[in-house]
Design a protein around this motif. Structure first.
Motif, PDB file in Angstrom:
ATOM      1  N   CYS A  85      30.375  51.008  -7.108  1.00  0.00           N
ATOM      2  CA  CYS A  85      31.805  51.101  -6.786  1.00  0.00           C
ATOM      3  C   CYS A  85      32.410  49.730  -6.519  1.00  0.00           C
ATOM      4  O   CYS A  85      33.521  49.438  -6.971  1.00  0.00           O
ATOM      5  CB  CYS A  85      31.990  52.025  -5.586  1.00  0.00           C
ATOM      6  SG  CYS A  85      31.547  53.737  -5.944  1.00  0.00           S
ATOM      7  N   LEU A 109      33.622  49.555 -10.488  1.00  0.00           N
ATOM      8  CA  LEU A 109      34.834  50.365 -10.482  1.00  0.00           C
ATOM      9  C   LEU A 109      36.030  49.650  -9.853  1.00  0.00           C
ATOM     10  O   LEU A 109      37.138  49.680 -10.405  1.00  0.00           O
ATOM     11  CB  LEU A 109      34.583  51.689  -9.745  1.00  0.00           C
ATOM     12  CG  LEU A 109      33.456  52.579 -10.273  1.00  0.00           C
ATOM     13  CD1 LEU A 109      33.499  53.937  -9.580  1.00  0.00           C
ATOM     14  CD2 LEU A 109      33.544  52.763 -11.774  1.00  0.00           C
ATOM     15  N   ASN A 138      40.578  48.935 -10.944  1.00  0.00           N
ATOM     16  CA  ASN A 138      41.686  49.690 -10.361  1.00  0.00           C
ATOM     17  C   ASN A 138      43.038  49.142 -10.794  1.00  0.00           C
ATOM     18  O   ASN A 138      43.927  49.886 -11.215  1.00  0.00           O
ATOM     19  CB  ASN A 138      41.583  49.690  -8.837  1.00  0.00           C
ATOM     20  CG  ASN A 138      42.484  50.723  -8.197  1.00  0.00           C
ATOM     21  OD1 ASN A 138      42.464  51.889  -8.567  1.00  0.00           O
ATOM     22  ND2 ASN A 138      43.284  50.293  -7.231  1.00  0.00           N
ATOM     23  N   TYR A 152      32.551  54.344 -17.056  1.00  0.00           N
ATOM     24  CA  TYR A 152      32.164  55.756 -17.065  1.00  0.00           C
ATOM     25  C   TYR A 152      30.716  55.904 -17.527  1.00  0.00           C
ATOM     26  O   TYR A 152      29.963  56.723 -16.981  1.00  0.00           O
ATOM     27  CB  TYR A 152      33.084  56.585 -17.955  1.00  0.00           C
ATOM     28  CG  TYR A 152      32.598  58.010 -18.051  1.00  0.00           C
ATOM     29  CD1 TYR A 152      32.822  58.902 -17.015  1.00  0.00           C
ATOM     30  CD2 TYR A 152      31.827  58.443 -19.134  1.00  0.00           C
ATOM     31  CE1 TYR A 152      32.321  60.193 -17.044  1.00  0.00           C
ATOM     32  CE2 TYR A 152      31.319  59.731 -19.178  1.00  0.00           C
ATOM     33  CZ  TYR A 152      31.573  60.598 -18.140  1.00  0.00           C
ATOM     34  OH  TYR A 152      31.056  61.872 -18.174  1.00  0.00           O
ATOM     35  N   ILE A 210      28.536  55.362 -14.667  1.00  0.00           N
ATOM     36  CA  ILE A 210      28.554  56.522 -13.774  1.00  0.00           C
ATOM     37  C   ILE A 210      27.628  57.615 -14.310  1.00  0.00           C
ATOM     38  O   ILE A 210      26.810  58.185 -13.579  1.00  0.00           O
ATOM     39  CB  ILE A 210      29.992  57.068 -13.635  1.00  0.00           C
ATOM     40  CG1 ILE A 210      30.880  56.078 -12.884  1.00  0.00           C
ATOM     41  CG2 ILE A 210      29.989  58.428 -12.918  1.00  0.00           C
ATOM     42  CD1 ILE A 210      32.355  56.448 -12.891  1.00  0.00           C
ATOM     43  N   TRP A 219      25.334  60.094 -11.393  1.00  0.00           N
ATOM     44  CA  TRP A 219      26.277  60.383 -10.321  1.00  0.00           C
ATOM     45  C   TRP A 219      27.097  61.643 -10.575  1.00  0.00           C
ATOM     46  O   TRP A 219      27.592  62.264  -9.620  1.00  0.00           O
ATOM     47  CB  TRP A 219      27.204  59.185 -10.116  1.00  0.00           C
ATOM     48  CG  TRP A 219      26.465  57.929  -9.785  1.00  0.00           C
ATOM     49  CD1 TRP A 219      26.345  56.819 -10.560  1.00  0.00           C
ATOM     50  CD2 TRP A 219      25.707  57.664  -8.602  1.00  0.00           C
ATOM     51  NE1 TRP A 219      25.566  55.868  -9.941  1.00  0.00           N
ATOM     52  CE2 TRP A 219      25.160  56.361  -8.731  1.00  0.00           C
ATOM     53  CE3 TRP A 219      25.436  58.389  -7.445  1.00  0.00           C
ATOM     54  CZ2 TRP A 219      24.365  55.783  -7.750  1.00  0.00           C
ATOM     55  CZ3 TRP A 219      24.641  57.813  -6.464  1.00  0.00           C
ATOM     56  CH2 TRP A 219      24.120  56.523  -6.615  1.00  0.00           C
ATOM     57  N   ASN A 228      31.650  60.390  -3.943  1.00  0.00           N
ATOM     58  CA  ASN A 228      32.983  60.561  -4.533  1.00  0.00           C
ATOM     59  C   ASN A 228      34.046  59.804  -3.746  1.00  0.00           C
ATOM     60  O   ASN A 228      35.012  59.288  -4.326  1.00  0.00           O
ATOM     61  CB  ASN A 228      33.341  62.046  -4.603  1.00  0.00           C
ATOM     62  CG  ASN A 228      32.558  62.787  -5.668  1.00  0.00           C
ATOM     63  OD1 ASN A 228      31.945  62.179  -6.540  1.00  0.00           O
ATOM     64  ND2 ASN A 228      32.553  64.102  -5.605  1.00  0.00           N
ATOM     65  N   MET A 278      33.874  56.228  -4.926  1.00  0.00           N
ATOM     66  CA  MET A 278      34.430  56.072  -6.276  1.00  0.00           C
ATOM     67  C   MET A 278      35.953  56.127  -6.252  1.00  0.00           C
ATOM     68  O   MET A 278      36.621  55.332  -6.931  1.00  0.00           O
ATOM     69  CB  MET A 278      33.879  57.159  -7.200  1.00  0.00           C
ATOM     70  CG  MET A 278      32.423  56.989  -7.563  1.00  0.00           C
ATOM     71  SD  MET A 278      31.943  58.178  -8.840  1.00  0.00           S
ATOM     72  CE  MET A 278      30.202  57.780  -9.022  1.00  0.00           C
ATOM     73  N   ALA A 279      36.509  57.041  -5.472  1.00  0.00           N
ATOM     74  CA  ALA A 279      37.960  57.180  -5.420  1.00  0.00           C
ATOM     75  C   ALA A 279      38.614  56.013  -4.700  1.00  0.00           C
ATOM     76  O   ALA A 279      39.727  55.604  -5.044  1.00  0.00           O
ATOM     77  CB  ALA A 279      38.334  58.500  -4.746  1.00  0.00           C
ATOM     78  N   SER A 303      37.856  57.946 -11.193  1.00  0.00           N
ATOM     79  CA  SER A 303      37.025  58.886 -10.437  1.00  0.00           C
ATOM     80  C   SER A 303      37.421  60.335 -10.669  1.00  0.00           C
ATOM     81  O   SER A 303      36.617  61.246 -10.457  1.00  0.00           O
ATOM     82  CB  SER A 303      37.103  58.578  -8.940  1.00  0.00           C
ATOM     83  OG  SER A 303      38.351  58.964  -8.389  1.00  0.00           O
ATOM     84  N   GLU A 359      39.851  62.467  -2.045  1.00  0.00           N
ATOM     85  CA  GLU A 359      40.615  61.414  -2.729  1.00  0.00           C
ATOM     86  C   GLU A 359      41.639  60.791  -1.784  1.00  0.00           C
ATOM     87  O   GLU A 359      41.819  59.566  -1.737  1.00  0.00           O
ATOM     88  CB  GLU A 359      41.339  61.998  -3.946  1.00  0.00           C
ATOM     89  CG  GLU A 359      40.433  62.378  -5.091  1.00  0.00           C
ATOM     90  CD  GLU A 359      41.190  63.094  -6.204  1.00  0.00           C
ATOM     91  OE1 GLU A 359      42.423  63.263  -6.077  1.00  0.00           O
ATOM     92  OE2 GLU A 359      40.559  63.487  -7.190  1.00  0.00           O
TER      93      GLU A 359
END
Length: 575
Positions: free
Chosen positions: A48, A52, A56, A81, A84, A89, A112, A115-116, A123, A300
């Motif tokens: 993350c 990831l 963003n 992705y 992931i 995951w 999660n 990731m979010a 995510s 989230e």
């Protein structure tokens, strides 16, 4: 964006506040020891933070686009992705029978969250797939489970949920999509769906749509709805993606935020699909996925609150502006900035406690050996689900807004990234049933399912924490939490006494928020008692003085009834 996964804080909440270590004492989750959980979270944090989070901002600046009938995603999303999927995951909580890890949902929720926080737009993709896996595990025919679930678990294929139509949003029973039997066990699905997250993309080789539709002669309303699995590419005899199905994206929604997440208008033009569950059982089957998604969406909101808090705190510690009362060199020394940062931290911790406790209850509902204990946890998890969804997303929105305010004028400038959090998270209060619907579910179905027993059991847990706080030197916390608990008890009794559901619904949002704040104070107090740390005690005292009194006021609002809401004709509400 710079994001640091708060692994220690997450583990503390899970283990010391919620008590998720009890899962390892069950046969089902015996391998989910503290050491294993910590190792998994550490690996997830690397993904993350390093993969990831750097995407963003790219997702916001370079949105998904529709070209020649195919959605092209943000540069970098496909590779991220892939990492992931290859890391396993997606299928953490899925059954080992289909290649999943069989780990607790509560651990998947923690991953999660990371990731979010790192990249909410991306995510959403594995989150939707996780919900579809659970729905197929519970409701699909054996051959469908054997063919589709392993590929969803591996991340080779991804899943979507297709409910909404232009004329049928929250009123799902108004949908018009048709399903016609073909005589060979398959159905022709025809209709249009809107707001389909990751409805088309180029990051995986196939997309599996769960679609609500109505069979010929089916009754009106939700009783006539069935659920169908419609793949983008129909698998061949070897299970590989074969010919293209008659389903395609015909537009992308132009959204306030989440630009990196393709939200599609999908056209089903006699597409081949297969029935999931019995005819007319579509809503029951879809609710398996939706309940999974409701907790996921609440997480989230929590995740964005964490990321926004980190960014705001970092800004406050470097921004110099005016003299501060404590002589600090930066705005972190100003009382009002400190108020906002404390509120952000406290409310984020509250939302985390609600979400983790909900996930733990749902795990215990599957893992407990005693049937009565399973039923108790199932009811507890069901009661906490709408609270986790609504409060988690409200927290994301409120904390992100405070983050903009901490940044001052720079918060309104896109380059800082503070505004993106507000734009991205806003839709979560609408996803998977608006927060108003969650509140009505809480005062309706969730209170009715056991006559309020789950609510009263939770109130008893909070009362125990009040006693512990009083004995543990947190007298002011005990006093404020005790007042909130008593107010929640009065509001619960009032709700249960109402036979007119409009009376309940009128105060539903206030009732849900009251519960969330009271439970949040309960979690903060438990954290302070478990750790003995002065910082955690200070946070619990902050919440006791500035947030728990809101729960008492909300209790009164929850019992106000509906008369004042209808005192002005609807046509005059616009002024």
């Amino acid at each position: 964006m710079t994001y640091t996964a708060p692994v220690d804080e997450m583990i503390f909440c899970a283990e010391q506040v919620v008590g998720q270590s009890r899962l390892a004492a069950t046969d089902r989750f015996a391998e989910a020891t503290a050491e294993m959980r910590a190792a998994i979270l550490a690996e997830a944090a690397k993904l993350c933070e390093g993969v990831l989070a750097p995407l963003n901002r790219a997702g916001d600046l370079h949105p998904a686009r529709l070209e020649n009938g195919v959605v092209r995603c943000t540069p970098g999303f496909a590779d991220a992705y892939r990492q992931i999927a290859e890391g396993g995951w997606v299928g953490m909580a899925a059954s080992p029978e289909f290649g999943g890890m069989g780990l607790p949902q509560s651990l998947a929720v923690m991953v999660n969250e990371m990731m979010a926080s790192a990249c909410l737009s991306l995510s959403l993709n594995p989150l939707m797939t996780q919900g579809q896996i659970e729905a197929l595990e519970h409701h699909a025919a054996d051959w469908i489970r054997a063919l589709y679930i392993p590929r969803l678990v591996s991340g080779e294929w991804t899943g979507t949920m297709n409910l909404t139509e232009p004329q049928a949003g929250s009123d799902v029973g108004a949908l018009a999509t048709k399903a016609a039997p073909r005589g060979d066990g398959s159905y022709a699905i025809t209709g249009q769906k809107i707001y389909i997250s990751w409805g088309d993309h180029d990051v995986a080789e196939n997309i599996c749509h769960l679609v609500l539709a109505r069979l010929p002669g089916a009754p009106a309303g939700t009783k006539g709805i069935s659920l169908f699995l419609v793949p983008k590419l129909i698998p061949d005899g070897a299970g590989n993606p074969g010919v293209a199905n008659a389903v395609r994206p015909i537009g992308l929604e132009h959204k306030m935020g989440l630009h990196g997440s393709p939200t599609c208008v999908m056209a089903f033009e006699g597409a081949t699909g297969w029935l999931i569950g019995p005819e007319g059982g579509g809503m029951a089957a879809m609710f398996t996925m939706m309940n999974n998604a409701r907790l996921g969406v609440g997480v989230e909101g929590l995740a964005v609150a964490e990321a926004a808090s980190q960014k705001a705190a970092a800004w406050a510690l470097e921004r110099r502006q005016g003299r501060t009362p404590d002589g600090s060199a930066t705005i972190a020394g100003h009382a009002d900035v400190r108020r906002m940062l404390m509120r952000m931290r406290a409310q984020t911790a509250m939302a985390r406690g609600v979400a983790y406790d909900c996930a733990f209850s749902l795990d215990m509902a599957r893992a407990a050996e005693d049937g009565a204990e399973r039923d108790r946890h199932a009811a507890r998890g069901a009661f906490l689900t709408p609270i986790a969804k609504a409060f988690g997303t409200d927290t994301g929105i409120e904390v992100a807004s405070l983050g903009v305010q901490v940044h001052g004028g720079m918060g309104y400038i896109e380059e800082t990234g503070a505004a993106q959090f507000s734009r991205d998270v806003r839709v979560t209060a609408i996803y998977e049933g608006t927060n108003g619907i969650q509140a009505m579910d809480l005062v309706g179905r969730k209170l009715a399912m056991d006559g309020g027993e789950a609510a009263r059991s939770l109130l008893a847990e909070v009362a125990t924490t009040v006693d512990s706080a009083r004995d543990g030197g947190l007298g002011e916390v005990a006093a404020a939490l005790g007042e909130a608990q008593a107010a929640a008890g009065r509001a619960t009794d009032w709700m249960l006494a109402q036979t007119d559901m409009t009376e309940r619904h009128a105060g539903a949002a206030d009732y849900l928020r009251m519960w969330a704040l009271m439970l949040g104070g309960h979690y903060l107090a438990r954290g302070a008692l478990a750790s003995g740390e002065t910082e955690r005690a200070a946070l619990a005292r902050f919440a006791a003085g500035r947030m728990l009194p809101e729960a008492v006021a909300l209790s009164a609002a929850a019992m106000a009834g509906a008369a004042d809401l209808y005192a002005i004709p609807a046509g005059r509400l616009g002024g």
